[in-house]
Enzyme design. Sequence first.
Site, short mmCIF file in Angstrom:
data_model
loop_
_atom_site.label_atom_id
_atom_site.label_comp_id
_atom_site.label_asym_id
_atom_site.label_seq_id
_atom_site.Cartn_x
_atom_site.Cartn_y
_atom_site.Cartn_z
N SER A 280 -5.16 5.87 8.72
CA SER A 280 -5.94 4.87 8.03
C SER A 280 -7.19 5.45 7.40
CB SER A 280 -6.25 3.75 9.02
OG SER A 280 -6.63 2.58 8.38
N ASP A 291 -8.48 16.52 -1.71
CA ASP A 291 -8.35 16.38 -3.16
C ASP A 291 -9.55 16.93 -3.90
OD1 ASP A 291 -5.92 15.19 -2.81
OD2 ASP A 291 -6.49 13.22 -3.59
N LYS A 305 -0.61 5.79 7.10
CA LYS A 305 -1.00 4.40 6.91
C LYS A 305 -1.99 4.34 5.76
CE LYS A 305 -3.05 0.31 9.00
NZ LYS A 305 -4.11 0.13 7.99
#
Length: 381
Positions: A280, A291, A305
């Site tokens: 999560s 990233d 998730k």
Amino acid sequence: MPTAPRVRQGMTLGLVFGAVLFAGAASGAWGEPEGSTRAPSSSDALPPGLDLTGADLTPQQARQLVGSSGDRWAAYLSPQQYADLTGGRYAGVGLSVDREAGGPTLVAEVLPGSPAARAGIEPGERLVTVDGTPAEQLPVTEVVSRLRGGPAGSPVAVGVRGDEAGPVRQLTLTRAELAAREVEVDHPAPGVARIAVHAFTEGVADQVRAAAAGSRGVVLDLRGNSGGLVEEAVATASVFLDGGPVASYQVHGEHRELTAAAGRSTPVPLVVLVDGGTMSAAELLAGALQDRGRAVLVGSRTFGKGTVQQPSRLADGSVLELTVGRYQTPAGRSPEGTGVQPDVPAADEDPGALALRVLEGLSSSAPASPAAPASGAPAVP
């Protein structure tokens, strides 16, 4: 997704990434990894983005709504449960659970001095039943909810055994009020801070910032972190990112951005430890740092998730959380169902030791200037 500023009336936080997941604190110090595999039913699923803020529902009606919603991550929390959850205190037995896909429900951690510890439960044992119901028949979120499920002083019956063939020990545990240890810090090498974050509750980002201050390198350990308050996860990203995107999501068709604060970053080499229990909001943070080229991820694939839960505060102060959509990392990836892959898989190696070696490589190749940009950690040598 187990929190940022104080709870407000009406819509509490803008979003919570599975606060019930942090219910890991619900059961113990960790959270919960694997959830139910049941698919939502199109016949009884609630409309996406349904806002029930101010609705005059009884607790029984709210629980029935959660049960019939077809929403895997829907949750109902009483006013006290929600306050305890976001504030880092809870009534529980002090054990956390883990479940690999199709596998048994295992005790992942036992909080020292907790009711579970006093009963002799140990990490690695199998949790067979909770109040007479086989644990394997329940989503992990429900296992955690039942372990938490009542005020301090209330009992919960559990069945545990050491291995698949061993006898089941039937134990009755008495819930106690416990303080969640969300951030733990040690220094495995000179100038290196290893910061373990178990869940994102109020104040966690400030603790991470304080722990990272003055370090020449940081290992951010998100293993077993079941999520929590998204604003705390974004604030934690701000410790290492000098502004820029952290994630994006859509609610009612509206595109929204989550952005790190500028001018607050700590420009030191960073390694992030992840595993199948990283969920999560923790996946959101790990994906953003990966990233943005700010950190090297070490370990194993995260849980997967990538959904967003929106809390609605009901008329009696309780909170109903329902899924409203999915989030994406800065590169447009959704962890939903696939997780976040580490840059350096640990395989059979000790992830903690591997993380320190990777960090040493980053530190030796990092620019000497303390003003090095926060968003450009060098590649693994």
